[in-house]
Design a protein around this motif. Structure first.
Motif, short mmCIF file in Angstrom:
data_model
loop_
_atom_site.label_atom_id
_atom_site.label_comp_id
_atom_site.label_asym_id
_atom_site.label_seq_id
_atom_site.Cartn_x
_atom_site.Cartn_y
_atom_site.Cartn_z
N CYS A 15 -2.38 14.57 3.95
CA CYS A 15 -3.41 13.94 3.10
C CYS A 15 -3.00 12.52 2.70
O CYS A 15 -3.79 11.59 2.78
N THR A 16 -1.76 12.40 2.26
CA THR A 16 -1.28 11.07 1.85
C THR A 16 -1.30 10.12 3.04
O THR A 16 -1.67 8.94 2.91
N ALA A 17 -0.91 10.63 4.21
CA ALA A 17 -0.89 9.78 5.41
C ALA A 17 -2.29 9.26 5.73
O ALA A 17 -2.47 8.06 5.98
N VAL A 18 -3.26 10.15 5.71
CA VAL A 18 -4.62 9.73 6.10
C VAL A 18 -5.24 8.84 5.01
O VAL A 18 -5.88 7.83 5.32
N ARG A 19 -5.02 9.20 3.73
CA ARG A 19 -5.54 8.33 2.65
C ARG A 19 -4.93 6.93 2.76
O ARG A 19 -5.61 5.93 2.60
N THR A 20 -3.63 6.87 3.02
CA THR A 20 -2.98 5.56 3.13
C THR A 20 -3.53 4.80 4.34
O THR A 20 -3.79 3.59 4.26
N ALA A 21 -3.72 5.51 5.45
CA ALA A 21 -4.25 4.85 6.66
C ALA A 21 -5.64 4.27 6.39
O ALA A 21 -5.95 3.14 6.79
N THR A 54 0.81 -1.23 0.00
CA THR A 54 0.00 0.00 0.00
C THR A 54 0.84 1.27 0.00
O THR A 54 0.45 2.28 -0.58
N LEU A 55 2.00 1.23 0.66
CA LEU A 55 2.84 2.43 0.73
C LEU A 55 3.42 2.77 -0.63
O LEU A 55 3.90 1.89 -1.35
N ASP A 56 3.35 4.05 -0.99
CA ASP A 56 4.04 4.45 -2.22
C ASP A 56 5.29 5.24 -1.84
O ASP A 56 5.72 5.24 -0.68
N GLU A 57 5.86 5.96 -2.79
CA GLU A 57 7.13 6.63 -2.53
C GLU A 57 6.99 7.79 -1.54
O GLU A 57 7.99 8.31 -1.03
N LEU A 91 -5.32 1.27 4.16
CA LEU A 91 -4.82 0.13 4.95
C LEU A 91 -5.96 -0.49 5.76
O LEU A 91 -6.08 -1.73 5.80
N GLN A 92 -6.77 0.34 6.36
CA GLN A 92 -7.89 -0.20 7.16
C GLN A 92 -8.82 -1.04 6.29
O GLN A 92 -9.29 -2.10 6.72
N GLU A 93 -9.09 -0.57 5.07
CA GLU A 93 -9.95 -1.35 4.16
C GLU A 93 -9.33 -2.72 3.87
O GLU A 93 -10.00 -3.73 3.85
N ARG A 94 -8.02 -2.70 3.63
CA ARG A 94 -7.34 -3.96 3.28
C ARG A 94 -7.22 -4.89 4.49
O ARG A 94 -7.32 -6.11 4.34
N PHE A 95 -7.00 -4.31 5.65
CA PHE A 95 -6.95 -5.14 6.86
C PHE A 95 -8.31 -5.80 7.11
O PHE A 95 -8.40 -6.97 7.48
N GLU A 96 -9.37 -5.02 6.90
CA GLU A 96 -10.72 -5.55 7.11
C GLU A 96 -11.03 -6.68 6.11
O GLU A 96 -11.58 -7.71 6.47
N LYS A 97 -10.62 -6.45 4.87
CA LYS A 97 -10.83 -7.48 3.83
C LYS A 97 -10.07 -8.75 4.20
O LYS A 97 -10.60 -9.86 4.08
#
Lengths: 216, 176
Positions: free
Chosen positions: B73-79, B50-53, B82-88
């Motif tokens: 913004c990038t931090a919160v969007r990434t967080a 999920t992390l980009d550059e 990540l939550q969506e992917r952890f839930e999945k």
């Protein structure tokens, strides 16, 4: 000795203290009375909040019925008596107890217990090691605790979402409402004596805690 | 006594994210070390994918991570991603990857690849008040986030934290 302050219409009370407790009492009155007397009181720049700060002393705040309140403390407890509007409160080691709120409630503590007698709106409750007791929640309810238990009474209109690690979960459903119950667990057990249907969703997850769904 | 002169600390401005797997100790006790290692591997894989550059893992802290981003913004969007992917993952694999996250924007001191200082301490405190699956952010992030149309913020009230002198307003971040 208390100080009195005018609360502009629609403004909320924001009270913080580091090590004391906070008691808010909603009653028939038009102004806000704060005890003990404190110099750290004032309206926010936008006029939407009456801000009350204290470093170490406990605060007793009397306010009009239906006031929106946000409150925070580290080691003290937070108690709200009477009928409030929306409530947002956080503590670290202290518990939070709310009598009645006709709006949404968001309460969280690291190790304290959380208790709400009645919430007319949506309710979020989150603690690490304390118990959670939400006697009646009118709309959606979300509760999460690691080692504590959760006891929740739903109005049966909106979704209920509960997560625990080892604590038990009890959800009471009003007569005539038929929830769809989903319970995911590694080692817990589900006991449901409530007829299921599609009126609303109860979704619970626990590693080792058990769940009971009771019809009232 | 002559004070010891030190070079001015090198600082970096950006967003610090702390993550914590809720109930990891209990999960390990229930399912054993091998399952616990699998859970951590799953978290590591999802984070790396999920992390980009714009972001990096500063360090691991037991079952938690400290992440760094150049902007809020990038931090919160990434967080949130990540939550969506952890839930999945939790739903598909039937393992509880329940993660809570705290985000704070500031200017920590750099110590090699590590970051230290008041802003790091604040971020670490924020995560302790987050619920599983939740992203809590401090008000220092809100000026930037307020202009992003894809993130919604809901204030969760004033928070006083151990060792942090001033109260901090926290917000729950969700996708708009």
């Amino acid at each position: 000795m208390s100080t009195r302050h005018r609360l502009p219409e629609g403004a909320r009370i924001k009270a913080v203290t580091a090590s004391g407790s906070i008691l808010v009492i909603a009653e028939e009155r038009e102004d806000v009375a704060i005890e003990p007397e404190t110099r750290h009181v004032g309206l926010s720049e936008d006029g939407h909040r009456l801000e009350i700060k204290s470093k170490s002393s406990s605060l007793e705040i009397r306010c009009p019925i239906g006031t929106n309140v946000s409150a925070g403390t580290i080691s003290g407890s937070i108690e709200l008596r009477g009928l409030l509007g929306t409530v947002k409160a956080s503590a670290v080691s202290g518990g939070i107890k709310i009598d009645r709120a006709n709006g949404d409630v968001d309460i969280r503590s690291v190790s304290g217990s959380l208790r709400v007698e009645s919430c007319g709106g949506e309710c979020n409750a989150n603690t690490k090691s304390g118990n959670i007791g939400l006697a009646h929640v009118g709309k959606a309810a979300r509760a999460a605790t690691i080692s504590g238990s959760v006891q929740l009474g739903t109005g049966g209109q909106s979704e209920v979402l509960v997560k625990t690690i080892s604590g038990s979960i009890t959800v009471r459903v009003p007569e005539g409402r038929y929830p769809h119950v989903r319970f995911r667990t590694l080692s817990g057990r589900l006991h449901c004596d409530c007829p299921q249907g599609t009126d609303f969703e109860i979704s619970a997850h626990s590693l080792s805690g058990s769940m009971e769904v009771k019809a009232e | 006594m002559t004070p010891v002169k030190t070079a001015a600390a090198r600082t970096a401005e950006g967003a610090i994210v702390f993550t914590d797997i809720v109930g990891f100790t209990e999960f390990t006790a229930l399912r054993g070390d091998e399952a616990a290692l699998d859970l951590l591997s799953a978290q590591d894989r999802i984070v790396q994918e999920t992390l980009d550059e714009k972001g990096r893992v500063v360090k691991t802290l037991g079952d938690g991570l400290m992440l760094w981003f150049s902007d809020a913004c990038t931090a919160v969007r990434t967080a949130l991603t990540l939550q969506e992917r952890f839930e999945k993952h939790s739903q598909n694999e039937d393992t509880p990857l329940w993660v809570r996250m705290g985000v704070h924007y500031g200017r920590p001191a750099q110590r090699g690849e590590d970051l230290i200082g008041h802003d790091v301490n604040v971020a670490a405190r924020i995560v302790t008040l987050a619920a599983p699956g939740e992203v809590l952010i401090s008000e220092t992030c809100t000026p930037e986030i307020g202009e992003a149309g894809d993130i919604e913020l809901e204030e969760v009230g004033p928070t006083v934290m151990k060792g942090i002198p001033d109260p901090i307003s926290l917000y729950r971040a969700t996708w708009a």
